[in-house]
Design a protein around this motif. Sequence first.
Motif, PDB file in Angstrom:
ATOM      1  N   PHE A  30      32.194  44.992  46.636  1.00 35.10           N
ATOM      2  CA  PHE A  30      31.741  45.422  45.313  1.00 35.10           C
ATOM      3  C   PHE A  30      32.864  46.007  44.469  1.00 35.10           C
ATOM      4  N   ASP A  31      34.068  46.050  45.017  1.00 37.24           N
ATOM      5  CA  ASP A  31      35.202  46.550  44.243  1.00 37.24           C
ATOM      6  C   ASP A  31      35.716  45.431  43.354  1.00 37.24           C
ATOM      7  N   PHE A  32      34.990  45.191  42.280  1.00 36.15           N
ATOM      8  CA  PHE A  32      35.225  44.015  41.458  1.00 36.15           C
ATOM      9  C   PHE A  32      36.593  44.028  40.795  1.00 36.15           C
ATOM     10  N   ASP A  33      37.103  45.210  40.468  1.00 40.50           N
ATOM     11  CA  ASP A  33      38.401  45.249  39.789  1.00 40.50           C
ATOM     12  C   ASP A  33      39.557  45.538  40.751  1.00 40.50           C
ATOM     13  N   ASP A  34      39.256  45.505  42.050  1.00 41.53           N
ATOM     14  CA  ASP A  34      40.294  45.561  43.083  1.00 41.53           C
ATOM     15  C   ASP A  34      41.219  46.766  42.962  1.00 41.53           C
ATOM     16  N   ASP A  35      40.663  47.917  42.552  1.00 42.83           N
ATOM     17  CA  ASP A  35      41.502  49.110  42.523  1.00 42.83           C
ATOM     18  C   ASP A  35      41.132  50.074  43.652  1.00 42.83           C
ATOM     19  N   VAL A  36      40.474  49.536  44.675  1.00 43.10           N
ATOM     20  CA  VAL A  36      40.182  50.273  45.905  1.00 43.10           C
ATOM     21  C   VAL A  36      39.387  51.547  45.655  1.00 43.10           C
ATOM     22  N   ASP A  37      38.425  51.437  44.744  1.00 38.09           N
ATOM     23  CA  ASP A  37      37.430  52.484  44.630  1.00 38.09           C
ATOM     24  C   ASP A  37      36.129  51.841  44.186  1.00 38.09           C
ATOM     25  N   LEU A  38      35.107  52.655  44.141  1.00 36.22           N
ATOM     26  CA  LEU A  38      33.804  52.149  43.737  1.00 36.22           C
ATOM     27  C   LEU A  38      33.281  53.122  42.683  1.00 36.22           C
ATOM     28  N   ASP A  39      33.414  52.730  41.421  1.00 34.46           N
ATOM     29  CA  ASP A  39      33.051  53.637  40.346  1.00 34.46           C
ATOM     30  C   ASP A  39      32.285  52.895  39.250  1.00 34.46           C
ATOM     31  N   LEU A  40      32.146  53.535  38.122  1.00 27.60           N
ATOM     32  CA  LEU A  40      31.321  52.950  37.071  1.00 27.60           C
ATOM     33  C   LEU A  40      31.910  51.666  36.516  1.00 27.60           C
ATOM     34  N   ASP A  41      33.230  51.505  36.601  1.00 28.38           N
ATOM     35  CA  ASP A  41      33.834  50.243  36.184  1.00 28.38           C
ATOM     36  C   ASP A  41      33.309  49.110  37.051  1.00 28.38           C
ATOM     37  N   ASP A  42      33.222  49.381  38.353  1.00 30.11           N
ATOM     38  CA  ASP A  42      32.710  48.365  39.264  1.00 30.11           C
ATOM     39  C   ASP A  42      31.223  48.141  39.042  1.00 30.11           C
ATOM     40  N   TYR A  43      30.531  49.216  38.728  1.00 30.34           N
ATOM     41  CA  TYR A  43      29.102  49.071  38.445  1.00 30.34           C
ATOM     42  C   TYR A  43      28.876  48.184  37.226  1.00 30.34           C
TER      43      TYR A  43
END
Length: 64
Positions: A30-43
């Motif tokens: 689910f880390d769609f932007d591949d920055d190794v976190d899971l936040d609202l950008d990924d949401y």
Amino acid sequence: MDLQDSGHFQRCFAAEPYIDGTLHVGCSVFDFDDDVDLDLDDYAAFQSAFTGPTAPNNNPNGPG
Ligand SMILES: [Ca+2]
Ligand SMILES: [Ca+2]
């Protein structure tokens, strides 16, 4: 991406998705932007990838 993925995403998002600074294998998908976190950008990216079964819900107050 469907409702099952949505539930999975929310579990990753609500829980602690990291081990030793990296995402769980099951959550890194689910880390769609591949920055190794899971936040609202990924949401936001998840929302864009979400395919159903219902039409996109753009209510800013939350899912549903
Ligand atoms: Ca990310
Ligand atoms: Ca981020």
